[in-house]
Enzyme design. Structure first.
Site, PDB file in Angstrom:
ATOM      1  N   ASP A 227      15.369 -14.589 -22.865  1.00  0.00           N
ATOM      2  CA  ASP A 227      15.691 -13.166 -23.055  1.00  0.00           C
ATOM      3  C   ASP A 227      16.082 -12.911 -24.515  1.00  0.00           C
ATOM      4  OD1 ASP A 227      16.512 -10.544 -22.776  1.00  0.00           O
ATOM      5  OD2 ASP A 227      17.763 -10.912 -21.025  1.00  0.00           O
ATOM      6  N   HIS A 321       8.340  -5.398 -16.661  1.00  0.00           N
ATOM      7  CA  HIS A 321       9.459  -4.972 -17.513  1.00  0.00           C
ATOM      8  C   HIS A 321       9.053  -4.880 -18.983  1.00  0.00           C
ATOM      9  CE1 HIS A 321      13.653  -4.386 -18.580  1.00  0.00           C
ATOM     10  NE2 HIS A 321      13.585  -5.404 -19.426  1.00  0.00           N
TER      11      HIS A 321
HETATM   12  C1  LIG Z   1      17.153   0.152 -21.740  1.00  0.00           C
HETATM   13  C2  LIG Z   1      16.841  -1.001 -22.199  1.00  0.00           C
HETATM   14  C3  LIG Z   1      16.824  -2.277 -21.446  1.00  0.00           C
HETATM   15  C4  LIG Z   1      17.588  -2.718 -20.406  1.00  0.00           C
HETATM   16  C5  LIG Z   1      18.710  -2.000 -19.701  1.00  0.00           C
HETATM   17  C6  LIG Z   1      17.155  -4.040 -20.090  1.00  0.00           C
HETATM   18  C7  LIG Z   1      17.693  -4.844 -19.108  1.00  0.00           C
HETATM   19  C8  LIG Z   1      17.317  -6.153 -18.841  1.00  0.00           C
HETATM   20  N1  LIG Z   1      16.258  -6.849 -19.393  1.00  0.00           N
HETATM   21  C9  LIG Z   1      16.205  -8.104 -18.874  1.00  0.00           C
HETATM   22  C10 LIG Z   1      15.280  -9.129 -19.188  1.00  0.00           C
HETATM   23  C11 LIG Z   1      14.305  -9.054 -20.180  1.00  0.00           C
HETATM   24  N2  LIG Z   1      14.061  -8.008 -21.013  1.00  0.00           N
HETATM   25  C12 LIG Z   1      13.010  -8.311 -21.839  1.00  0.00           C
HETATM   26  C13 LIG Z   1      12.476  -7.511 -22.810  1.00  0.00           C
HETATM   27  C14 LIG Z   1      12.936  -6.233 -23.128  1.00  0.00           C
HETATM   28  N3  LIG Z   1      13.911  -5.506 -22.502  1.00  0.00           N
HETATM   29  C15 LIG Z   1      14.097  -4.304 -23.142  1.00  0.00           C
HETATM   30  C16 LIG Z   1      14.965  -3.294 -22.806  1.00  0.00           C
HETATM   31  C17 LIG Z   1      15.909  -3.339 -21.774  1.00  0.00           C
HETATM   32  N4  LIG Z   1      16.142  -4.370 -20.944  1.00  0.00           N
HETATM   33  C18 LIG Z   1      13.194  -4.293 -24.244  1.00  0.00           C
HETATM   34  C19 LIG Z   1      13.072  -3.166 -25.246  1.00  0.00           C
HETATM   35  C20 LIG Z   1      12.460  -5.469 -24.233  1.00  0.00           C
HETATM   36  C21 LIG Z   1      11.376  -5.894 -25.203  1.00  0.00           C
HETATM   37  C22 LIG Z   1      10.055  -5.380 -24.732  1.00  0.00           C
HETATM   38  C23 LIG Z   1       8.957  -5.760 -25.691  1.00  0.00           C
HETATM   39  O1  LIG Z   1       8.841  -5.110 -26.726  1.00  0.00           O
HETATM   40  O2  LIG Z   1       8.241  -6.725 -25.422  1.00  0.00           O
HETATM   41  C24 LIG Z   1      12.561  -9.636 -21.524  1.00  0.00           C
HETATM   42  C25 LIG Z   1      11.404 -10.385 -22.175  1.00  0.00           C
HETATM   43  C26 LIG Z   1      11.806 -11.214 -23.353  1.00  0.00           C
HETATM   44  C27 LIG Z   1      12.261 -10.418 -24.528  1.00  0.00           C
HETATM   45  O3  LIG Z   1      11.462  -9.864 -25.284  1.00  0.00           O
HETATM   46  O4  LIG Z   1      13.473 -10.347 -24.717  1.00  0.00           O
HETATM   47  C28 LIG Z   1      13.364 -10.102 -20.495  1.00  0.00           C
HETATM   48  C29 LIG Z   1      13.301 -11.440 -19.823  1.00  0.00           C
HETATM   49  C30 LIG Z   1      17.263  -8.202 -17.946  1.00  0.00           C
HETATM   50  C31 LIG Z   1      17.559  -9.436 -17.137  1.00  0.00           C
HETATM   51  C32 LIG Z   1      17.948  -6.999 -17.928  1.00  0.00           C
HETATM   52  C33 LIG Z   1      19.153  -6.602 -17.189  1.00  0.00           C
HETATM   53  C34 LIG Z   1      19.976  -7.382 -16.596  1.00  0.00           C
HETATM   54 FE   LIG Z   2      14.956  -6.108 -20.808  1.00  0.00          FE
END
Ligand SMILES: C=CC1=C(C)c2cc3[nH]c(cc4nc(cc5[nH]c(cc1n2)c(C)c5CCC(=O)O)C(CCC(=O)O)=C4C)c(C)c3C=C
Ligand SMILES: [Fe+2]
Length: 413
Positions: A227, A321
């Site tokens: 993440d 996601h």
């Molecule tokens: C409003 C924004 C976001 C929330 C709330 C959110 C919660 C959340 N996310 C994960 C796990 C992952 N998120 C990943 C990517 C990712 N997430 C957000 C935004 C929120 N996430 C963004 C902008 C992105 C990047 C998207 C992109 O441009 O590719 C990923 C993939 C790996 C990474 O890029 O970090 C994971 C895994 C959880 C578990 C969670 C709430 C508990």
């Molecule tokens: Fe996320």
């Protein structure tokens, strides 16, 4: 300010005090015969610290530490409310005290009247970051300086918010690579709040410890996913513009600062853990083992949202996601995610009370968190496994120069 630096001296006053105390105690226990040994040991310099303990992050600088600083292993988030009758002057005095103490602690120094909790330890990448919530401005009579960007966050479909764990006048993010160093800072800062500010809520989180993996890696969350991969990078052309308020930005006291959205997001881990690996990967759009996008390549390969497999299906599903959250799906909206995992025991139904202390940094929440969360609300496969239980938004001013304190331009201009 944002890069970690080796400390100027390997031996801090705190470490000298600690080892002298330990040697003294050893002498007392061993009795008179050991006295000569004890006094000899007292004069000895302590053994050099490992790089984990020795690393210090500077307090002073253009930015506050703890925004682009590499993630630390232990974190405490604390919100305070101003005590009844505490005015702007009292708040200014508190921020001055807090800044001085944060500077000392981040350098590995012991503040006056120290509790001794971190004796013997080095700074351990401690960072202390201060922010102001919307409710602060009325109580401190500085409503003329309230940033537009601190407008309350809108309601989201996935919200199940606990007001007692949300918002707050003042916010401190404390993080370090040693749990005692982090708690030591928490205790020192909480004591200094004295009669000016009272604790409102506290959240405790963690990440991987440095050195736990064979090579430095992006951290994993409690769902087991890598993440943080596709975070904006300081080397990106638009990084500064996206994450920090520009130098001519409004209000002037926030120029060089950032806005922190804090959400306590519980994970429905029992349901999640029942999914097959294939389903889990489809929900996110990345491989669990190495974080590679399902469109191919390695962890750092750019995600190809339009890639189709041999059957003509999207390699990254429509509600995955990473597709729904990507800047490309949100008119370029982006934020720097810098979270901590948390585990607060078990709920009445036996499910883990665990998840992510999601902290998103951006120059303007309306161009970062808000549009992305709105989109996630509408159709993100991962959201079915998440509950947003607490929420707060804080204005985090720029860093300060030696002799100044964080928030001085707000409280004294
Ligand atoms: C409003 C924004 C976001 C929330 C709330 C959110 C919660 C959340 N996310 C994960 C796990 C992952 N998120 C990943 C990517 C990712 N997430 C957000 C935004 C929120 N996430 C963004 C902008 C992105 C990047 C998207 C992109 O441009 O590719 C990923 C993939 C790996 C990474 O890029 O970090 C994971 C895994 C959880 C578990 C969670 C709430 C508990
Ligand atoms: Fe996320």
């Amino acid at each position: 300010m944002t890069t970690e630096q080796a400390p100027s001296s390997g031996i801090s006053r705190r470490r000298l005090l600690g080892s002298a105390g330990a040697a003294g105690a050893a002498g007392l226990v061993a009795g008179g015969a050991a006295g000569a040994y004890a006094s000899e040991a007292t004069r000895e310099a302590p053994a050099p610290l490992s790089s984990l303990g020795a690393t210090a992050v500077p307090f002073h600088g253009r930015r506050q530490a703890g925004i682009t600083t590499p993630l630390q292993a232990h974190g405490h988030l604390l919100a305070f409310d101003l005590a009844p009758g505490a005015n702007r002057k009292a708040a200014a005095a508190l921020l001055r005290r807090w800044s001085r103490t944060a500077k000392e602690l981040m350098a590995g120094e012991a503040p006056p009247d120290d509790t001794g909790i971190a004796l013997d330890a080095g700074p351990s990448s401690l960072t202390v970051t201060f922010g102001f919530g919307r409710t602060f401005f009325g109580k401190a009579a500085v409503t003329d300086r309230l940033p537009e960007a601190l407008a309350p966050l809108p309601d989201f479909v996935s919200d199940a918010l606990d007001p007692k764990l949300s918002n707050g006048d003042l916010w401190i993010q404390i993080a370090a690579n040693d749990a005692l160093v982090a708690f030591h800072a928490l205790r020192a800062l909480q004591r200094e709040a004295a009669d000016t500010a009272r604790p409102r809520w506290q959240m405790n989180g963690f990440n991987r410890s440095p050195g736990a993996t064979g090579r430095p890696m992006t951290t994993r969350n409690l769902m087991g996913q890598i993440d943080g991969t596709n975070n904006p990078k300081p080397a990106d052309d638009d990084f500064e513009r996206r994450i920090f308020v520009p130098e001519r930005g409004e209000p002037a006291w926030m120029a060089g600062g950032s806005y922190a959205v804090v959400r306590r997001v519980r994970m429905l881990l029992d349901s999640w853990d029942h999914l097959s690996l294939e389903r889990q990967e489809k929900v996110v759009g990345r491989r669990k083992s190495d974080g590679a996008p399902l469109s191919g390549g390695t962890e750092t390969t750019p995600v190809q949202l339009d890639k189709v497999d041999k059957n003509g299906a999207l390699a990254i599903a429509g509600a995955a996601h990473v597709r729904v959250a990507a800047p490309a799906s949100n008119q370029g909206a982006a934020m720097l995610r810098r979270p901590f995992s948390y585990h607060d025991g078990f709920r009445d139904d036996g499910a883990p009370d665990a998840g992510l202390l999601f902290i998103a940094w951006q120059a303007d929440p309306m161009k970062g968190f808000v549009p992305v969360q709105r989109k996630l609300d509408l159709g993100d496969d991962l959201s079915r496994f998440l509950r947003h239980e607490a929420s707060a938004l804080f204005a985090v001013p720029p860093g300060c120069a030696p002799g100044e304190y964080v928030g001085q331009a707000l409280l004294e201009a």
